[in-house]
Design an enzyme around this catalytic site. Structure first.
Site, PDB file in Angstrom:
ATOM      1  N   CYS A  48      -5.377   4.138  -0.750  1.00  0.00           N
ATOM      2  CA  CYS A  48      -5.609   3.518   0.553  1.00  0.00           C
ATOM      3  C   CYS A  48      -5.103   4.514   1.578  1.00  0.00           C
ATOM      4  O   CYS A  48      -3.914   4.854   1.604  1.00  0.00           O
ATOM      5  CB  CYS A  48      -4.862   2.184   0.654  1.00  0.00           C
ATOM      6  SG  CYS A  48      -5.184   1.280   2.184  1.00  0.00           S
ATOM      7  N   SER A  49      -5.980   5.016   2.422  1.00  0.00           N
ATOM      8  CA  SER A  49      -5.670   6.165   3.274  1.00  0.00           C
ATOM      9  C   SER A  49      -4.526   5.893   4.247  1.00  0.00           C
ATOM     10  O   SER A  49      -4.238   4.758   4.612  1.00  0.00           O
ATOM     11  CB  SER A  49      -6.913   6.574   4.068  1.00  0.00           C
ATOM     12  OG  SER A  49      -7.939   7.000   3.216  1.00  0.00           O
TER      13      SER A  49
END
Length: 198
Positions: A48-49
């Site tokens: 998840c960036s």
């Protein structure tokens, strides 16, 4: 990620960060780290960036209400949710993801978020970037690093005047389509997992 003073551009993105909490898209064991400005693992490679990176990408993408948006490598579904709020009202967001388990978990997470516009998450077809059959798109976001060049197959899915934001060899790259011409600009160094094309 707080609310900014203005109500356009970065300020609007601040609002959607509040409306679509990252914690809802993380594994339960990682939710306490949702406010940490770092990429977080989703298991077996995908992440998840980092929130500050997502914010910069959304500023570059400049999503407007009513636009059709493609989210390539939608992963946890968090960016799909953010894009859905930005494209509302009247827009549509399609996420594509290679990992079936992430498609399932992202659909569940998105269904829990109130006030989203129309969205769907599809399993990406191996060997096909994006979702050409549903194009063209006004905006395309790619949350994985393309190697060596902007993927021409994704640029071809842009509508006239459309924008594509994609990291290429670690450089955030913005592509605007004008007829058959592509205008490319570069916006700093970032680290992403590799874009899988097959």
């Amino acid at each position: 990620m707080g609310r900014d003073a203005d109500e356009t551009g970065a300020g609007r993105i601040g609002d959607v960060f509040l409306a679509v909490p990252r914690s809802e898209f993380l594994p339960k064991t990682l939710r306490r780290y949702a406010d940490v400005d770092a990429a977080l693992p989703l298991g077996d490679g995908p992440t998840c960036s980092q929130p500050s990176t997502v914010r910069e990408m959304l500023i570059l993408l400049d999503v407007r209400p009513g636009q059709r948006v493609l989210d390539v490598g939608s992963g946890s579904g968090w960016t799909t949710g953010l894009l859905s709020r930005l494209a509302s009202p009247g827009g549509e967001v399609i996420g594509v993801e290679l990992e079936p388990r992430l498609v399932d978990s992202s659909r569940r997470a998105l269904a829990r978020i109130p006030g989203l516009g129309p969205w769907r998450v599809e399993i990406a077809e191996p060997g096909v970037l994006g979702l050409p059959s549903a194009g063209p798109y006004d905006r395309i976001l790619v949350s994985a690093d393309a190697r060596a060049r902007v993927p021409s197959s994704l640029a071809a899915q842009l509508s006239d005047g459309g924008l594509l934001v994609v990291p290429v060899d670690g450089v955030m790259t913005r592509v605007r389509r004008s007829g058959d011409h592509l205008k490319v600009s570069h916006h700093g160094q970032y680290a992403f997992v590799p874009l899988q094309e097959s």
